[in-house]
Design a protein around this motif. Structure first.
Motif, PDB file in Angstrom:
ATOM      1  N   ARG A 219       0.844  -1.210   0.000  1.00  0.00           N
ATOM      2  CA  ARG A 219       0.000   0.000   0.000  1.00  0.00           C
ATOM      3  C   ARG A 219       0.874   1.253   0.000  1.00  0.00           C
ATOM      4  NH1 ARG A 219      -5.446   1.428   1.594  1.00  0.00           N
ATOM      5  NH2 ARG A 219      -5.462   3.472   2.579  1.00  0.00           N
ATOM      6  N   ALA A 220       1.931   1.235   0.798  1.00  0.00           N
ATOM      7  CA  ALA A 220       2.845   2.383   0.849  1.00  0.00           C
ATOM      8  C   ALA A 220       3.530   2.594  -0.502  1.00  0.00           C
ATOM      9  CB  ALA A 220       3.880   2.174   1.949  1.00  0.00           C
ATOM     10  N   ILE A 221       3.971   1.516  -1.117  1.00  0.00           N
ATOM     11  CA  ILE A 221       4.605   1.628  -2.439  1.00  0.00           C
ATOM     12  C   ILE A 221       3.617   2.221  -3.440  1.00  0.00           C
ATOM     13  CG2 ILE A 221       5.508   0.302  -4.396  1.00  0.00           C
ATOM     14  CD1 ILE A 221       6.797  -1.572  -2.306  1.00  0.00           C
ATOM     15  N   LYS A 222       2.393   1.740  -3.406  1.00  0.00           N
ATOM     16  CA  LYS A 222       1.375   2.239  -4.331  1.00  0.00           C
ATOM     17  C   LYS A 222       1.116   3.736  -4.106  1.00  0.00           C
ATOM     18  CE  LYS A 222      -1.956   1.655  -7.341  1.00  0.00           C
ATOM     19  NZ  LYS A 222      -1.680   1.426  -8.729  1.00  0.00           N
ATOM     20  N   LYS A 223       1.049   4.142  -2.835  1.00  0.00           N
ATOM     21  CA  LYS A 223       0.753   5.549  -2.533  1.00  0.00           C
ATOM     22  C   LYS A 223       1.878   6.485  -2.984  1.00  0.00           C
ATOM     23  CE  LYS A 223      -1.725   6.779   0.940  1.00  0.00           C
ATOM     24  NZ  LYS A 223      -3.060   6.953   1.319  1.00  0.00           N
ATOM     25  N   VAL A 224       3.120   6.042  -2.912  1.00  0.00           N
ATOM     26  CA  VAL A 224       4.243   6.910  -3.287  1.00  0.00           C
ATOM     27  C   VAL A 224       4.751   6.617  -4.698  1.00  0.00           C
ATOM     28  CG1 VAL A 224       4.974   7.279  -0.905  1.00  0.00           C
ATOM     29  CG2 VAL A 224       6.030   5.454  -2.239  1.00  0.00           C
ATOM     30  N   SER A 225       4.025   5.795  -5.453  1.00  0.00           N
ATOM     31  CA  SER A 225       4.507   5.423  -6.782  1.00  0.00           C
ATOM     32  C   SER A 225       4.763   6.620  -7.702  1.00  0.00           C
ATOM     33  CB  SER A 225       3.582   4.403  -7.443  1.00  0.00           C
ATOM     34  OG  SER A 225       2.297   4.912  -7.618  1.00  0.00           O
ATOM     35  N   PRO A 226       3.956   7.704  -7.680  1.00  0.00           N
ATOM     36  CA  PRO A 226       4.308   8.844  -8.539  1.00  0.00           C
ATOM     37  C   PRO A 226       5.682   9.435  -8.179  1.00  0.00           C
ATOM     38  CG  PRO A 226       2.037   9.039  -7.809  1.00  0.00           C
ATOM     39  CD  PRO A 226       2.654   7.903  -7.038  1.00  0.00           C
ATOM     40  N   MET A 227       5.982   9.535  -6.901  1.00  0.00           N
ATOM     41  CA  MET A 227       7.286  10.058  -6.486  1.00  0.00           C
ATOM     42  C   MET A 227       8.405   9.083  -6.862  1.00  0.00           C
ATOM     43  SD  MET A 227      10.033  10.127  -4.154  1.00  0.00           S
ATOM     44  CE  MET A 227       9.533   8.840  -3.085  1.00  0.00           C
ATOM     45  N   LEU A 228       8.154   7.784  -6.679  1.00  0.00           N
ATOM     46  CA  LEU A 228       9.173   6.792  -7.030  1.00  0.00           C
ATOM     47  C   LEU A 228       9.470   6.810  -8.524  1.00  0.00           C
ATOM     48  CD1 LEU A 228       8.048   3.782  -4.813  1.00  0.00           C
ATOM     49  CD2 LEU A 228      10.037   5.266  -4.460  1.00  0.00           C
TER      50      LEU A 228
ATOM     51  N   GLU B  49      20.539   3.633 -14.564  1.00  0.00           N
ATOM     52  CA  GLU B  49      19.497   3.201 -15.486  1.00  0.00           C
ATOM     53  C   GLU B  49      18.868   1.896 -15.026  1.00  0.00           C
ATOM     54  OE1 GLU B  49      21.567   3.059 -19.207  1.00  0.00           O
ATOM     55  OE2 GLU B  49      21.412   5.235 -19.521  1.00  0.00           O
ATOM     56  N   ARG B  50      19.697   0.990 -14.520  1.00  0.00           N
ATOM     57  CA  ARG B  50      19.188  -0.300 -14.028  1.00  0.00           C
ATOM     58  C   ARG B  50      18.264  -0.087 -12.832  1.00  0.00           C
ATOM     59  NH1 ARG B  50      21.174  -4.601 -10.493  1.00  0.00           N
ATOM     60  NH2 ARG B  50      20.300  -6.550 -11.252  1.00  0.00           N
ATOM     61  N   THR B  51      18.651   0.788 -11.923  1.00  0.00           N
ATOM     62  CA  THR B  51      17.826   1.064 -10.740  1.00  0.00           C
ATOM     63  C   THR B  51      16.476   1.640 -11.148  1.00  0.00           C
ATOM     64  OG1 THR B  51      19.784   1.433  -9.381  1.00  0.00           O
ATOM     65  CG2 THR B  51      17.710   2.360  -8.576  1.00  0.00           C
ATOM     66  N   ALA B  52      16.491   2.632 -12.013  1.00  0.00           N
ATOM     67  CA  ALA B  52      15.236   3.241 -12.478  1.00  0.00           C
ATOM     68  C   ALA B  52      14.362   2.206 -13.189  1.00  0.00           C
ATOM     69  CB  ALA B  52      15.528   4.425 -13.392  1.00  0.00           C
ATOM     70  N   ALA B  53      14.975   1.351 -13.986  1.00  0.00           N
ATOM     71  CA  ALA B  53      14.222   0.315 -14.697  1.00  0.00           C
ATOM     72  C   ALA B  53      13.601  -0.679 -13.718  1.00  0.00           C
ATOM     73  CB  ALA B  53      15.130  -0.408 -15.691  1.00  0.00           C
ATOM     74  N   LEU B  54      14.341  -1.069 -12.679  1.00  0.00           N
ATOM     75  CA  LEU B  54      13.809  -2.002 -11.688  1.00  0.00           C
ATOM     76  C   LEU B  54      12.648  -1.387 -10.902  1.00  0.00           C
ATOM     77  CD1 LEU B  54      17.098  -3.632 -10.357  1.00  0.00           C
ATOM     78  CD2 LEU B  54      15.280  -4.769 -11.646  1.00  0.00           C
ATOM     79  N   VAL B  55      12.773  -0.131 -10.543  1.00  0.00           N
ATOM     80  CA  VAL B  55      11.684   0.548  -9.826  1.00  0.00           C
ATOM     81  C   VAL B  55      10.441   0.606 -10.717  1.00  0.00           C
ATOM     82  CG1 VAL B  55      10.909   2.758  -8.875  1.00  0.00           C
ATOM     83  CG2 VAL B  55      13.181   1.870  -8.294  1.00  0.00           C
ATOM     84  N   ASN B  56      10.616   0.994 -11.961  1.00  0.00           N
ATOM     85  CA  ASN B  56       9.478   1.050 -12.887  1.00  0.00           C
ATOM     86  C   ASN B  56       8.884  -0.330 -13.127  1.00  0.00           C
ATOM     87  OD1 ASN B  56       9.269   3.848 -13.315  1.00  0.00           O
ATOM     88  ND2 ASN B  56      10.990   3.781 -14.734  1.00  0.00           N
ATOM     89  N   HIS B  57       9.737  -1.340 -13.181  1.00  0.00           N
ATOM     90  CA  HIS B  57       9.256  -2.716 -13.347  1.00  0.00           C
ATOM     91  C   HIS B  57       8.368  -3.106 -12.161  1.00  0.00           C
ATOM     92  CE1 HIS B  57       9.201  -6.883 -14.619  1.00  0.00           C
ATOM     93  NE2 HIS B  57       9.605  -7.234 -13.408  1.00  0.00           N
ATOM     94  N   LEU B  58       8.793  -2.770 -10.948  1.00  0.00           N
ATOM     95  CA  LEU B  58       7.981  -3.055  -9.764  1.00  0.00           C
ATOM     96  C   LEU B  58       6.650  -2.311  -9.838  1.00  0.00           C
ATOM     97  CD1 LEU B  58       7.454  -4.102  -6.863  1.00  0.00           C
ATOM     98  CD2 LEU B  58       8.656  -2.056  -6.055  1.00  0.00           C
ATOM     99  N   LEU B  59       6.708  -1.025 -10.158  1.00  0.00           N
ATOM    100  CA  LEU B  59       5.492  -0.219 -10.176  1.00  0.00           C
ATOM    101  C   LEU B  59       4.525  -0.638 -11.279  1.00  0.00           C
ATOM    102  CD1 LEU B  59       7.061   3.274  -9.458  1.00  0.00           C
ATOM    103  CD2 LEU B  59       5.991   1.689  -7.832  1.00  0.00           C
ATOM    104  N   ASP B  60       5.041  -1.192 -12.367  1.00  0.00           N
ATOM    105  CA  ASP B  60       4.194  -1.640 -13.470  1.00  0.00           C
ATOM    106  C   ASP B  60       3.821  -3.114 -13.365  1.00  0.00           C
ATOM    107  OD1 ASP B  60       4.314   0.881 -14.593  1.00  0.00           O
ATOM    108  OD2 ASP B  60       6.072   0.399 -15.826  1.00  0.00           O
ATOM    109  N   SER B  61       4.324  -3.789 -12.348  1.00  0.00           N
ATOM    110  CA  SER B  61       4.144  -5.238 -12.252  1.00  0.00           C
ATOM    111  C   SER B  61       2.721  -5.616 -11.873  1.00  0.00           C
ATOM    112  CB  SER B  61       5.109  -5.827 -11.224  1.00  0.00           C
ATOM    113  OG  SER B  61       4.693  -5.481  -9.920  1.00  0.00           O
ATOM    114  N   GLN B  62       2.416  -6.853 -12.123  1.00  0.00           N
ATOM    115  CA  GLN B  62       1.116  -7.395 -11.752  1.00  0.00           C
ATOM    116  C   GLN B  62       0.975  -7.492 -10.239  1.00  0.00           C
ATOM    117  OE1 GLN B  62      -0.781  -6.892 -14.631  1.00  0.00           O
ATOM    118  NE2 GLN B  62      -1.880  -8.456 -13.495  1.00  0.00           N
ATOM    119  N   VAL B  63       2.078  -7.486  -9.513  1.00  0.00           N
ATOM    120  CA  VAL B  63       2.015  -7.600  -8.055  1.00  0.00           C
ATOM    121  C   VAL B  63       1.162  -6.472  -7.480  1.00  0.00           C
ATOM    122  CG1 VAL B  63       3.349  -7.527  -5.921  1.00  0.00           C
ATOM    123  CG2 VAL B  63       4.230  -8.783  -7.874  1.00  0.00           C
TER     124      VAL B  63
END
Length: 133
Positions: free
Chosen positions: A68-77, A91-105
């Motif tokens: 829930r916290a990740i979802k709430k701060v996803s625009p900032m992340l 670039e790898r870090t940014a890609a991994l963060v975006n992958h998490l935020l776009d994931s089905q999880v």
């Protein structure tokens, strides 16, 4: 009796403790010097986690709060500058963060986000009465 905030804190700490015990059980230290392979220890897992349903429930609760916290701060992340000076790693870090935020999880967990509402915390009716001398 614990107040609401204390119960939430207890459940979060219990969930964290359960997560740690689960990982210890998964990567358990070998018993002999001849064996150098870290392996799961099912007996330890059952003893410290599996036979305690309240601990498993608290683990689930802690993950709901985390997601829930990740979802709430996803625009900032998404917009955060992860630059540390190593272009490839940045670039790898940014890609991994975006992958998490776009994931089905995160998408698949939206229904359980309502299991915890942090806006209920620290409300007047939950605060203990202060003793004045």
């Amino acid at each position: 009796e614990m107040c609401y905030e204390e119960r939430v804190l207890y459940r979060l700490l219990s969930g964290l403790h359960t997560s740690i015990n689960t990982h210890i059980s998964l990567y358990y230290e070998p018993k002999t010097a001849e064996r150098d392979v870290w392996e799961p220890n099912a007996e330890l897992f059952v003893r410290v986690v599996g036979s305690h349903p309240e601990r498993v429930n608290n683990l689930h609760f802690a993950f709901v709060v985390l997601l829930r916290a990740i979802k709430k701060v996803s625009p900032m992340l998404r917009s955060y500058d992860y630059s540390m000076g190593i272009v490839e790693e940045d670039e790898r870090t940014a890609a991994l963060v975006n992958h998490l935020l776009d994931s089905q999880v995160l998408k698949s967990c939206e229904k359980v986000f309502d299991a915890f509402d942090e806006s209920l915390m620290f409300q007047e009716e939950h605060l203990p009465t202060l003793v004045t001398w």
